[in-house]
Design a protein around this motif. Structure first.
Motif, PDB file in Angstrom:
ATOM      1  N   ILE A   1       0.855  -1.184   0.000  1.00 46.63           N
ATOM      2  CA  ILE A   1       0.000   0.000   0.000  1.00 46.63           C
ATOM      3  C   ILE A   1       0.894   1.238   0.000  1.00 46.63           C
ATOM      4  O   ILE A   1       1.885   1.303   0.728  1.00 46.63           O
ATOM      5  CB  ILE A   1      -0.913   0.028   1.249  1.00 46.63           C
ATOM      6  CG1 ILE A   1      -1.770  -1.244   1.311  1.00 46.63           C
ATOM      7  CG2 ILE A   1      -1.801   1.265   1.250  1.00 46.63           C
ATOM      8  CD1 ILE A   1      -2.476  -1.424   2.643  1.00 46.63           C
ATOM      9  N   PHE A   2       0.523   2.225  -0.796  1.00 44.65           N
ATOM     10  CA  PHE A   2       1.236   3.496  -0.833  1.00 44.65           C
ATOM     11  C   PHE A   2       0.261   4.619  -0.476  1.00 44.65           C
ATOM     12  O   PHE A   2      -0.899   4.588  -0.870  1.00 44.65           O
ATOM     13  CB  PHE A   2       1.836   3.731  -2.219  1.00 44.65           C
ATOM     14  CG  PHE A   2       2.917   2.746  -2.578  1.00 44.65           C
ATOM     15  CD1 PHE A   2       4.251   3.071  -2.432  1.00 44.65           C
ATOM     16  CD2 PHE A   2       2.588   1.477  -3.049  1.00 44.65           C
ATOM     17  CE1 PHE A   2       5.244   2.155  -2.740  1.00 44.65           C
ATOM     18  CE2 PHE A   2       3.569   0.550  -3.360  1.00 44.65           C
ATOM     19  CZ  PHE A   2       4.909   0.895  -3.209  1.00 44.65           C
TER      20      PHE A   2
ATOM     21  N   GLY B   1      -7.154   4.999  -5.933  1.00 40.01           N
ATOM     22  CA  GLY B   1      -8.524   5.450  -5.739  1.00 40.01           C
ATOM     23  C   GLY B   1      -8.918   5.405  -4.282  1.00 40.01           C
ATOM     24  O   GLY B   1      -8.141   4.970  -3.425  1.00 40.01           O
ATOM     25  N   PRO B   2     -10.141   5.842  -3.972  1.00 42.27           N
ATOM     26  CA  PRO B   2     -10.605   5.823  -2.582  1.00 42.27           C
ATOM     27  C   PRO B   2     -10.780   4.406  -2.080  1.00 42.27           C
ATOM     28  O   PRO B   2     -11.273   3.538  -2.803  1.00 42.27           O
ATOM     29  CB  PRO B   2     -11.941   6.570  -2.638  1.00 42.27           C
ATOM     30  CG  PRO B   2     -12.395   6.424  -4.058  1.00 42.27           C
ATOM     31  CD  PRO B   2     -11.154   6.404  -4.884  1.00 42.27           C
ATOM     32  N   MET B   3     -10.342   4.170  -0.862  1.00 43.86           N
ATOM     33  CA  MET B   3     -10.475   2.845  -0.255  1.00 43.86           C
ATOM     34  C   MET B   3     -10.448   2.977   1.256  1.00 43.86           C
ATOM     35  O   MET B   3      -9.982   3.989   1.799  1.00 43.86           O
ATOM     36  CB  MET B   3      -9.358   1.912  -0.748  1.00 43.86           C
ATOM     37  CG  MET B   3      -7.957   2.436  -0.564  1.00 43.86           C
ATOM     38  SD  MET B   3      -6.704   1.478  -1.475  1.00 43.86           S
ATOM     39  CE  MET B   3      -7.069   1.876  -3.173  1.00 43.86           C
TER      40      MET B   3
ATOM     41  N   ASP C   1     -13.591  -1.160  -3.825  1.00 43.89           N
ATOM     42  CA  ASP C   1     -13.653  -1.488  -5.243  1.00 43.89           C
ATOM     43  C   ASP C   1     -12.308  -1.275  -5.926  1.00 43.89           C
ATOM     44  O   ASP C   1     -11.887  -2.081  -6.757  1.00 43.89           O
ATOM     45  CB  ASP C   1     -14.722  -0.613  -5.914  1.00 43.89           C
ATOM     46  CG  ASP C   1     -14.759  -0.789  -7.417  1.00 43.89           C
ATOM     47  OD1 ASP C   1     -14.966  -1.924  -7.878  1.00 43.89           O
ATOM     48  OD2 ASP C   1     -14.572   0.209  -8.140  1.00 43.89           O
ATOM     49  N   GLN C   2     -11.613  -0.195  -5.568  1.00 43.70           N
ATOM     50  CA  GLN C   2     -10.337   0.092  -6.217  1.00 43.70           C
ATOM     51  C   GLN C   2      -9.250  -0.900  -5.809  1.00 43.70           C
ATOM     52  O   GLN C   2      -8.324  -1.169  -6.588  1.00 43.70           O
ATOM     53  CB  GLN C   2      -9.900   1.531  -5.896  1.00 43.70           C
ATOM     54  CG  GLN C   2     -10.869   2.605  -6.359  1.00 43.70           C
ATOM     55  CD  GLN C   2     -11.072   2.603  -7.868  1.00 43.70           C
ATOM     56  OE1 GLN C   2     -10.177   2.230  -8.626  1.00 43.70           O
ATOM     57  NE2 GLN C   2     -12.251   3.007  -8.310  1.00 43.70           N
TER      58      GLN C   2
END
Length: 257
Positions: free
Chosen positions: A53-54, A102-104, A122-123
């Protein structure tokens, strides 16, 4: 970022469990070092897949650039590892990597029995699908349109297709991550990329013969280029059986790959 080794489990017939563990440990160590070099957060290893994750838990305005840079560094490191392993009689490894932005929901997820830091949404799922799509298109690194928009001209990209992945209604433009913006590509690849872009335009306009001729030029220049070979096959299919009149240029995947 999702990255998975292609066909690694198949080597279990040739190598002992201890050898498999040693190889996988060495691979993960070197790949994780590339993630950490760009301040990514290692989420987990699952089998021969890793997730990073970034932009979390610490905010990074350039998270997309970091993820793409890490993906390229992992690719280059794996190439060096392949050369070293080849001298030892170890397998010729290939990895498939997907990057999406994207948003998560990011944080500690789980239950009172067990929880771990992770990401949902979803992303996130789309990032995993992008990793799998490399198998279909014969590519090494695919990124989603959100990531492509965020990185701008920082990297060399090729738009490969517009797809609707399994389990998702909204289509997405997918791009192959080829290198950093300052990298010099072989002349054959430079020419092929131009033909491919023109072929994709003709393909979406349903001018099948023109698209087919352009994609065939790509294959002539780069015989092993996966996206070009796929598009040649698809144009030939559509020449024989054209898509419906309301076709939107999107290819619908029926599997998770």
């Amino acid at each position: 970022l999702f990255s998975d080794l292609a066909g690694f489990t198949g080597y279990s017939e040739r190598f002992s469990p201890h050898e498999m563990i040693d190889m996988l440990s060495e691979y993960f160590e070197q790949m994780t070092e590339q993630v950490f070099a760009y301040q990514g957060t290692l989420k987990e290893y699952v089998g021969d897949e890793m997730m990073a994750i970034f932009g979390a838990p610490l905010d990074q305005a350039d998270h997309a650039q970091r993820a793409c840079a890490a993906a390229l560094a992992m690719r280059d490191q794996l190439r060096a590892l392949r050369q070293d392993w080849g001298k030892k009689g170890r397998p010729h490894l290939r990895a498939r990597t997907g990057v999406n932005s994207g948003p998560m929901l990011v944080g500690n997820l789980g239950s009172r029995y067990r929880f771990a830091y992770g990401a949902l949404g979803d992303q996130v799922n789309l990032g995993s699908r992008l990793e799998g799509l490399n198998k279909t298109y014969g590519t090494e690194i695919l990124i989603g349109e959100n990531t492509a928009e965020l990185v701008g001209d920082s990297f060399l990209l090729r738009e490969v297709d517009q797809v609707r992945v399994k389990g998702r209604k909204q289509p997405v433009h997918i791009y192959e991550l080829l290198g950093n913006s300052g990298d010099t590509l072989p002349q054959e690849m430079e020419e092929s990329l131009g033909y491919f872009a023109d072929g994709l335009k003709a393909y979406r306009q349903q001018v099948w013969q023109e698209a087919l001729d352009l994609f065939k030029r790509c294959v002539t220049l780069l015989p092993e280029d996966g996206p070009s070979r796929i598009m040649v096959e698809r144009c030939q299919i559509y020449q024989e059986a054209p898509p419906p009149e309301d076709w939107d240029g999107v290819f619908t995947m029926t599997t998770k790959e």
